[in-house]
Write an enzyme that holds these catalytic residues in place. Sequence first.
Site, PDB file in Angstrom:
ATOM      1  CD  GLU A  68      -8.868   1.458  -1.428  1.00  0.00           C
ATOM      2  OE1 GLU A  68      -8.998   0.700  -2.182  1.00  0.00           O
ATOM      3  OE2 GLU A  68      -8.554   1.325  -0.050  1.00  0.00           O
TER       4      GLU A  68
ATOM      5  CG  ASN B  60      -4.186   5.849   6.034  1.00  0.00           C
ATOM      6  OD1 ASN B  60      -3.066   5.722   5.233  1.00  0.00           O
ATOM      7  ND2 ASN B  60      -5.233   5.330   5.736  1.00  0.00           N
TER       8      ASN B  60
ATOM      9  NE  ARG C 282      -4.748   6.899   0.147  1.00  0.00           N
ATOM     10  CZ  ARG C 282      -5.995   7.243  -0.415  1.00  0.00           C
ATOM     11  NH1 ARG C 282      -5.908   8.422  -1.238  1.00  0.00           N
ATOM     12  NH2 ARG C 282      -6.951   6.584  -0.568  1.00  0.00           N
TER      13      ARG C 282
ATOM     14  NE  ARG D 258      -3.410   0.021   3.045  1.00  0.00           N
ATOM     15  CZ  ARG D 258      -3.775   0.275   4.135  1.00  0.00           C
ATOM     16  NH1 ARG D 258      -3.526  -0.821   5.077  1.00  0.00           N
ATOM     17  NH2 ARG D 258      -4.547   0.932   4.382  1.00  0.00           N
ATOM     18  CG  HIS D 259      -1.327   4.595   0.305  1.00  0.00           C
ATOM     19  ND1 HIS D 259      -1.529   4.999   1.617  1.00  0.00           N
ATOM     20  CD2 HIS D 259      -2.491   3.924   0.164  1.00  0.00           C
ATOM     21  CE1 HIS D 259      -2.462   4.754   2.252  1.00  0.00           C
ATOM     22  NE2 HIS D 259      -3.245   4.115   1.076  1.00  0.00           N
TER      23      HIS D 259
END
Lengths: 559, 367
Positions: free
Chosen positions: A457, A394, A437, A387-388
Amino acid sequence: LVSLTVKSENVLRACCRHYGRPLASTVARSEHVTAGRRESEGDTQTHTLTHTLPGSVVIPRRAAWMKHRSPSEQHPGKRARVPAAAASTSRQDGMEDKAPPSNPRELTQNPLKKIWMPCKNGLPEKHISQRKGAYDGNHHPRPRMDTRPAPSLRVSVVSVVSVVCMTNCPTLIVTVGLPARGKTYISKKLTRYLNWIGVPTREFNVGQYRRECVKIYKSFEFFRPDNEEGLKIRRQCASAALNDVRQYLTEEGGQVAVFDATNTTRERRETIIEFAEQNGFKVFFVESVCEDPDVIQENIVQVKLGSPDYTNCNTEEAVEDFMKRIKCYENSYETLDEVLDRDLSYIKIMDVGQRYLVNRVLDHIQSRIVYYLMNIHITPRSIYLCRHGESELNVNGRIGGDSGLTPRGKEFAKKLSQFIQTQGISDLKVWTSQMKRTIQTAEALNVPYEQWKVLNEIDAGVCEEMMYEEIQEHYPLEFALRDQDKYRYRYPKGESYEDLVQRLEPVIMELERQENVLVICHQAVMRCLLAYFLDKTAEELPYLKCPLHTVLKLTPVAY
Amino acid sequence: MIVMVGLPARGKTYISKKLTRYLNWIGVTTKVFNVGQYRRDATRSYNSFEFFKPDNSEAMKIRKACAVAALKDVCDYFTRELGQVVVFDATNTTPERREVILGFAKENGYKVFFVESICDDPEIIAENIKQVKLSSPDYVDCDKEEAVADFLKRIECYKMTYVPLDDNKDRNLSYIKIFNVGSRYLVNRVQDHIQSRIVYYLMNIHVTPRSIYLCRHGESELNLVGRIGGDSGLSARGAQFACALGTYMRGQCISDLKVWTSHMKRTIQTAEALGVQYEQWKALNEIDAGVCEDLTYEEIQENYPEEFALRDQDKYRYRYPKGESYEDLVQRLEPVIMELERQENVLVICHQAVMRCLLAYFLDKSA
């Protein structure tokens, strides 16, 4: 009983030509099948309504809605959750109809998938293919639920009509080839791919049946063409496997079955074709031809030595025995012939994919299978998924959005760069989504990278940038629905995991073509990709662990 | 460089044009170079098949010069116009001619992919000649029978020296051989992504006559109030359209019509009025206007004046904030186009932006 439209008739004729059978007997058979279906209580399996394309939703015509509810799936108080195993008549329309429908059907939006469906009495009538929970975690069908009507709901069974409509019938993929030509590798991979894109598929390996029948493998002598005992057992195993195929495709909701065996003689293939015809299955052959001794040797070493057949042998003995086994098949091997087999549908894969001969692709699923088989390769390589780095949203516990990396996230990016360098990968491709991101993460690597919009996403629609607590507060129903079926649940004005899989299919196809690739993406996206590689079911997919700041390195090995 | 191979009347130009149209639509800049066109420009008028006799050295000189001129233009297209794919449409029936092309490509660093069309069904060839050749500029002053006779002799000229791609000798080349209009394919050494896409496309197209019907949903509630996007139902007028559509389609008397809609209420309601089976495709959903969903154009201009201006500048590439662009739509719709190519009679009930994308594919409109 069975009403055949013009189209069905033509298709039947074409199929009769295909199999060299007279039309009348075929029609008789299809009626037989229908009658058989009608008898089985609660069996609403119909093949007419399978999708043209995985991911599309078929709405049958109004006049044929069958109100047959599976009471066990009702939830009192929740009007939307009653699936109706609806079936249409066979009428492939054909705007040859005379009278227009009197009133347009009411539409209601299924609260889980946000799909507009025609409804009756305020309750949606779900297509059988949308019936939740038909399969358990291993692509195995759940046992049929008790279908006695619940006291509160009137169940009226209008008619269980299904027609062997060849355009939507199940497909039987039949492998062909000498031992150690990659048939099982192809079978497993293809099965994994089809299941991932939403086509229920299962492989049937006749060698497996043989191992269960003949507990201990002694030597290649079992496979000698003059070994009557051995031949009998092998024929029985093939029959048993075909029986299970029939059950899977007709009673357990399977759409594709992969019959993995050598099938090297025309006679054996004829038997299978007859079997398929009797049951209304389409047949597609996948033959693997390879004469390169190095490739065959490599296959034997990688795959056969570890087989249960050779557990107590040393390497040389095993190789020698296996070579003799191959010899047993060679004399009677009849490869698919351009002339003799010109009416069959098949793909011949030569020399591990350098060359393909494709004959008579009949429909969409065969076309997809051919495309897939032509894109896979066996060159060793690794796929890196991550993932980023941690993003601002987040940190605030919010989903979605398009925020940048936090300092921690940036640190991950740096570490990622160092890690990638230590891996010493030649010619690594780097892919990101089009969200800030992932791009910021890739930037730290200082290598060229490609941005794919389809790697974005999952779109959380109205819930974008909300915290889970806020979602629970403002959309409690949605929150609950998501928990019930996280795979199929679609955010209002957003997407579902199921949508994601459709969206990601071109990525998977390109990953198959490529060699070393690093994909920097997002949690839901990574779960989908991982589920493809690790053969996880739809039920498991949304719960796969893909934490931040973790790289998964996937290296394909022989099964 | 995609290099066509095959006798006359084997569908090379049909394939060349269709493939070019597809590649351009998905965003790969492609151009066809038809050597026959160069020949027509070089010779004042077409006399007869004698021009194509293998022993006609005068003509051979001209034909070779035309091929060379075309190759030069190919070079220009790649270097100056930054094209990505060229379709070199000619018979290219001899190994010598193909060697020339391979040499040229190697010199310039181009990849070569051959597409050979092989057909020995006399009916198909006769049909081709009738449909395509009779109206060619070569036969403008001939009567039908003369033209057909001459063309058949022309084919004979090529047959004498025709060497198809060979399983053995050409095993290191990248190619697809199409037999009898697609009942069989031989594919050798696909090198990369674009070749893989080309193969997939060629294996999905067919020549069976059929019709594709495109329309939008009936007028929707949001249409009525001038708002974009959203998921509203049909207005009264929209419902009327749906009924009328049903009547019209019944009047067309199509056997086995497939009906496709999006996942949005307005297209589904429109399909419902037809009373037939239909399939919902999420990929057919209207363009996502992101933050501008449900707004009127005036509201967009007021609240997002910069966005509004940017959209006018490049409407194809402009992406709504948190939404999509026409360019994104095309990517999204590619599987729909692929399936439309596989299908026969289809009615697609969709939306304005979506319909524009599909129409642009069929009518070969630019971005």
